[in-house]
Design an enzyme around this catalytic site. Structure first.
Site, PDB file in Angstrom:
ATOM      1  N   LYS A 198       2.904  -4.271   6.287  1.00 56.67           N
ATOM      2  CA  LYS A 198       3.170  -4.324   4.837  1.00 56.67           C
ATOM      3  C   LYS A 198       4.673  -4.197   4.554  1.00 56.67           C
ATOM      4  O   LYS A 198       5.192  -4.846   3.639  1.00 56.67           O
ATOM      5  CB  LYS A 198       2.388  -3.222   4.115  1.00 56.67           C
ATOM      6  CG  LYS A 198       0.884  -3.480   4.078  1.00 56.67           C
ATOM      7  CD  LYS A 198       0.570  -4.680   3.211  1.00 56.67           C
ATOM      8  CE  LYS A 198      -0.913  -4.959   3.069  1.00 56.67           C
ATOM      9  NZ  LYS A 198      -1.186  -6.177   2.286  1.00 56.67           N
ATOM     10  N   TYR A 224      -0.589  -0.965  10.275  1.00 57.09           N
ATOM     11  CA  TYR A 224      -0.820  -1.586   8.964  1.00 57.09           C
ATOM     12  C   TYR A 224       0.412  -1.434   8.077  1.00 57.09           C
ATOM     13  O   TYR A 224       0.853  -2.380   7.423  1.00 57.09           O
ATOM     14  CB  TYR A 224      -2.031  -0.904   8.328  1.00 57.09           C
ATOM     15  CG  TYR A 224      -2.366  -1.355   6.931  1.00 57.09           C
ATOM     16  CD1 TYR A 224      -2.978  -2.579   6.712  1.00 57.09           C
ATOM     17  CD2 TYR A 224      -2.113  -0.540   5.827  1.00 57.09           C
ATOM     18  CE1 TYR A 224      -3.312  -2.992   5.428  1.00 57.09           C
ATOM     19  CE2 TYR A 224      -2.442  -0.936   4.554  1.00 57.09           C
ATOM     20  CZ  TYR A 224      -3.042  -2.160   4.355  1.00 57.09           C
ATOM     21  OH  TYR A 224      -3.376  -2.560   3.076  1.00 57.09           O
ATOM     22  N   HIS A 253     -13.070   3.043   3.435  1.00 54.05           N
ATOM     23  CA  HIS A 253     -12.273   4.159   2.920  1.00 54.05           C
ATOM     24  C   HIS A 253     -13.194   5.303   2.495  1.00 54.05           C
ATOM     25  O   HIS A 253     -14.404   5.147   2.408  1.00 54.05           O
ATOM     26  CB  HIS A 253     -11.426   3.696   1.730  1.00 54.05           C
ATOM     27  CG  HIS A 253     -10.329   2.755   2.129  1.00 54.05           C
ATOM     28  ND1 HIS A 253     -10.405   1.399   1.912  1.00 54.05           N
ATOM     29  CD2 HIS A 253      -9.145   2.970   2.748  1.00 54.05           C
ATOM     30  CE1 HIS A 253      -9.305   0.826   2.380  1.00 54.05           C
ATOM     31  NE2 HIS A 253      -8.524   1.750   2.893  1.00 54.05           N
ATOM     32  N   SER A 296       0.856  -1.188   0.000  1.00 54.59           N
ATOM     33  CA  SER A 296       0.000   0.000   0.000  1.00 54.59           C
ATOM     34  C   SER A 296       0.891   1.236   0.000  1.00 54.59           C
ATOM     35  O   SER A 296       2.008   1.205   0.520  1.00 54.59           O
ATOM     36  CB  SER A 296      -0.840  -0.006   1.277  1.00 54.59           C
ATOM     37  OG  SER A 296      -1.363   1.274   1.531  1.00 54.59           O
ATOM     38  N   SER A 297       0.353   2.327  -0.518  1.00 52.58           N
ATOM     39  CA  SER A 297       1.163   3.555  -0.557  1.00 52.58           C
ATOM     40  C   SER A 297       1.421   4.122   0.845  1.00 52.58           C
ATOM     41  O   SER A 297       2.281   4.981   1.014  1.00 52.58           O
ATOM     42  CB  SER A 297       0.492   4.615  -1.436  1.00 52.58           C
ATOM     43  OG  SER A 297      -0.790   4.914  -0.941  1.00 52.58           O
ATOM     44  N   CYS A 298       0.702   3.620   1.853  1.00 50.50           N
ATOM     45  CA  CYS A 298       0.927   4.153   3.210  1.00 50.50           C
ATOM     46  C   CYS A 298       2.206   3.612   3.845  1.00 50.50           C
ATOM     47  O   CYS A 298       2.548   3.982   4.962  1.00 50.50           O
ATOM     48  CB  CYS A 298      -0.267   3.900   4.115  1.00 50.50           C
ATOM     49  SG  CYS A 298      -0.474   2.174   4.528  1.00 50.50           S
TER      50      CYS A 298
HETATM   51  O1  GFB Z   1      -9.811   6.723   2.652  1.00 52.51           O
HETATM   52  P1  GFB Z   1      -9.355   7.083   4.003  1.00 52.51           P
HETATM   53  O2  GFB Z   1     -10.101   6.476   5.154  1.00 52.51           O
HETATM   54  O3  GFB Z   1      -7.856   6.676   4.169  1.00 52.51           O
HETATM   55  O4  GFB Z   1      -9.457   8.678   4.231  1.00 52.51           O
HETATM   56  P2  GFB Z   1      -6.381   7.254   4.102  1.00 52.51           P
HETATM   57  C1  GFB Z   1      -8.984   9.626   3.332  1.00 52.51           C
HETATM   58  C2  GFB Z   1      -9.345  11.027   3.764  1.00 52.51           C
HETATM   59  O5  GFB Z   1     -10.751  11.214   3.598  1.00 52.51           O
HETATM   60  C3  GFB Z   1      -9.021  11.433   5.195  1.00 52.51           C
HETATM   61  C4  GFB Z   1     -11.297  11.906   4.720  1.00 52.51           C
HETATM   62  O6  GFB Z   1      -8.486  12.754   5.184  1.00 52.51           O
HETATM   63  C5  GFB Z   1     -10.404  11.448   5.875  1.00 52.51           C
HETATM   64  O7  GFB Z   1     -10.491  12.358   6.966  1.00 52.51           O
HETATM   65  N1  GFB Z   1     -12.721  11.550   4.882  1.00 52.51           N
HETATM   66  C6  GFB Z   1     -13.763  12.417   4.787  1.00 52.51           C
HETATM   67  C7  GFB Z   1     -13.231  10.337   5.135  1.00 52.51           C
HETATM   68  N2  GFB Z   1     -14.919  11.798   5.025  1.00 52.51           N
HETATM   69  C8  GFB Z   1     -14.616  10.490   5.228  1.00 52.51           C
HETATM   70  C9  GFB Z   1     -15.436   9.351   5.519  1.00 52.51           C
HETATM   71  O8  GFB Z   1     -16.653   9.389   5.623  1.00 52.51           O
HETATM   72  N3  GFB Z   1     -14.774   8.160   5.636  1.00 52.51           N
HETATM   73  C10 GFB Z   1     -13.407   8.045   5.523  1.00 52.51           C
HETATM   74  N4  GFB Z   1     -12.838   6.847   5.647  1.00 52.51           N
HETATM   75  N5  GFB Z   1     -12.625   9.141   5.290  1.00 52.51           N
HETATM   76  C11 GFB Z   1      -5.980   4.742   4.648  1.00 52.51           C
HETATM   77  C12 GFB Z   1      -5.007   4.056   5.563  1.00 52.51           C
HETATM   78  O9  GFB Z   1      -5.619   6.059   4.772  1.00 52.51           O
HETATM   79  O10 GFB Z   1      -5.832   4.426   3.273  1.00 52.51           O
HETATM   80  C13 GFB Z   1      -4.715   2.687   5.174  1.00 52.51           C
HETATM   81  O11 GFB Z   1      -5.476   4.209   6.878  1.00 52.51           O
HETATM   82  C14 GFB Z   1      -4.481   2.504   3.699  1.00 52.51           C
HETATM   83  O12 GFB Z   1      -3.614   2.227   5.881  1.00 52.51           O
HETATM   84  C15 GFB Z   1      -5.570   3.140   2.906  1.00 52.51           C
HETATM   85  O13 GFB Z   1      -3.239   3.010   3.291  1.00 52.51           O
HETATM   86  C16 GFB Z   1      -5.351   3.064   1.403  1.00 52.51           C
HETATM   87  O14 GFB Z   1      -5.938   7.451   2.702  1.00 52.51           O
HETATM   88  O15 GFB Z   1      -6.202   8.435   4.997  1.00 52.51           O
END
Ligand code: GFB
Length: 323
Positions: free
Chosen positions: A155, A151, A194, A122-124
């Protein structure tokens, strides 16, 4: 090894389409996209046990399964995954499940002499403050984003295990690092998913229940890159057939947008016209993590699905399955 050298490596060869290929994680977002692609590409002996049939955290069961099915190739797309909140609040599950899945599958694959193996990260895994766009060389050069450190460390351990097998056993196993993925079959859980499926679900509900406003998480200012799972599947097959190096390969679009822009796009696809508010008490996560995709581009791959088209397709799938 340069990309050109890797392509010309004498280990390059097409995959045997009649040999058994194990798609670990076959029912997930990535696994189901791989299954569709490999079926279309003429693979006739795909193996994809569901988690009730084979729990990949169960080491004896994994070894038994490999002994029985003898896969020739493995794509390790099985993982515990989730959005920012799931990662932030359940780090034990993310590190423990992912380490167990990886070590069991990779050890069993080694024991049974699996030659072609692709591990998906993953890119993280890259440092929180890596220079943008992020090159593969940024790995292990700085501290990680705290919300998904558990996580990411799991990875990174997987990448190190792949490199170790290459060094100690000479097998041509490889790793790909996809950016944020989406597509039909994604997880739409309100808390654990996500951002993209979360927004689809939230705007769909607001439109159908005629809610006057929705509240998204964070500030909306972080930037993210989104890749359709079908584009990733094509990249996986290309890498298995043409790439042989111990450096991971980034897979993304090379383009990102703010979460606010993403939210506007999803609202427009879903047809939601109410107010959109932001809750700054929710975590933003990394500010930016756009990938440098020049390595895979040099191999002849490019993403094909435009974000707005992919969101429309994913929303159509969600509508057709929503309760
Ligand atoms: O997709 P996401 O949960 O993952 O969140 P990450 C991306 C951004 O969207 C964050 C905002 O800045 C969140 O605050 N966001 C806004 C929301 N509304 C929402 C919502 O309703 N749900 C969610 N989930 N986010 C994950 C990692 O990071 O991405 C993992 O935790 C992995 O390890 C994955 O790498 C691909 O991109 O921040």
């Amino acid at each position: 090894m340069s990309v050109a050298q890797a392509v010309q490596s004498d280990r390059y060869r097409p995959m045997d389409r009649s040999a058994p290929v194990f798609v670990a994680g076959r029912n997930g977002l990535v696994g189901s996209a791989l299954w569709r692609l490999l079926t279309t590409e003429g693979f006739t002996a795909l193996l994809g046990p569901g988690s009730t049939e084979l729990d990949l955290r169960n080491r004896p069961a994994v070894f038994e399964w490999f002994a029985k099915h003898q896969p020739h190739a493995v794509i390790l797309a099985a993982a515990r995954v989730g959005g920012i909140k799931a990662n932030d609040t359940r780090p034990t599950d993310f590190i423990s499940d992912n380490l167990q899945i990886q070590v069991n599958v990779l050890d069993a694959a080694l024991r049974h002499g699996v030659e072609r193996l692709l591990f998906l990260g993953s890119s993280c895994i890259y440092p929180k403050r890596a220079a943008q766009p992020i090159r593969e060389e940024a790995l292990l050069t700085g501290p990680l984003e705290p919300t998904n450190e558990a996580y990411a460390i799991a990875k990174i351990a997987g990448i190190t295990q792949i490199r170790s097998v290459r060094r100690q056993h000479g097998l041509p196993w490889i790793c790909a690092m996809p950016t944020n993925l989406y597509g039909p079959g994604d997880n739409f859980h309100p808390e654990h998913s996500h951002v993209l499926p979360s927004l689809i679900r939230r705007f769909h509900r607001a439109r159908t229940e005629q809610l006057p406003k929705v509240v998204n998480w964070g500030s909306g200012t972080p930037r993210r890159e989104f890749l359709h799972a079908d584009d990733l599947a094509r990249a996986c097959l290309l890498l298995l057939e043409r790439y042989d190096s111990d450096s991971p390969v980034n897979v993304g679009t090379g383009e990102d947008l703010t979460i606010r822009e993403l939210s506007d796009t999803v609202a427009s696809v879903v047809g939601y016209e109410g107010a959109i508010e932001w809750d700054p008490s929710q975590p933003d996560g990394t500010y930016r993590k756009v990938l440098d995709i020049s390595k895979i581009a040099a191999l002849g791959w490019a993403p094909a699905i435009k974000l707005s088209d992919g969101i429309a397709e994913t929303y159509a799938w969600y509508e057709s399955t929503a309760p």
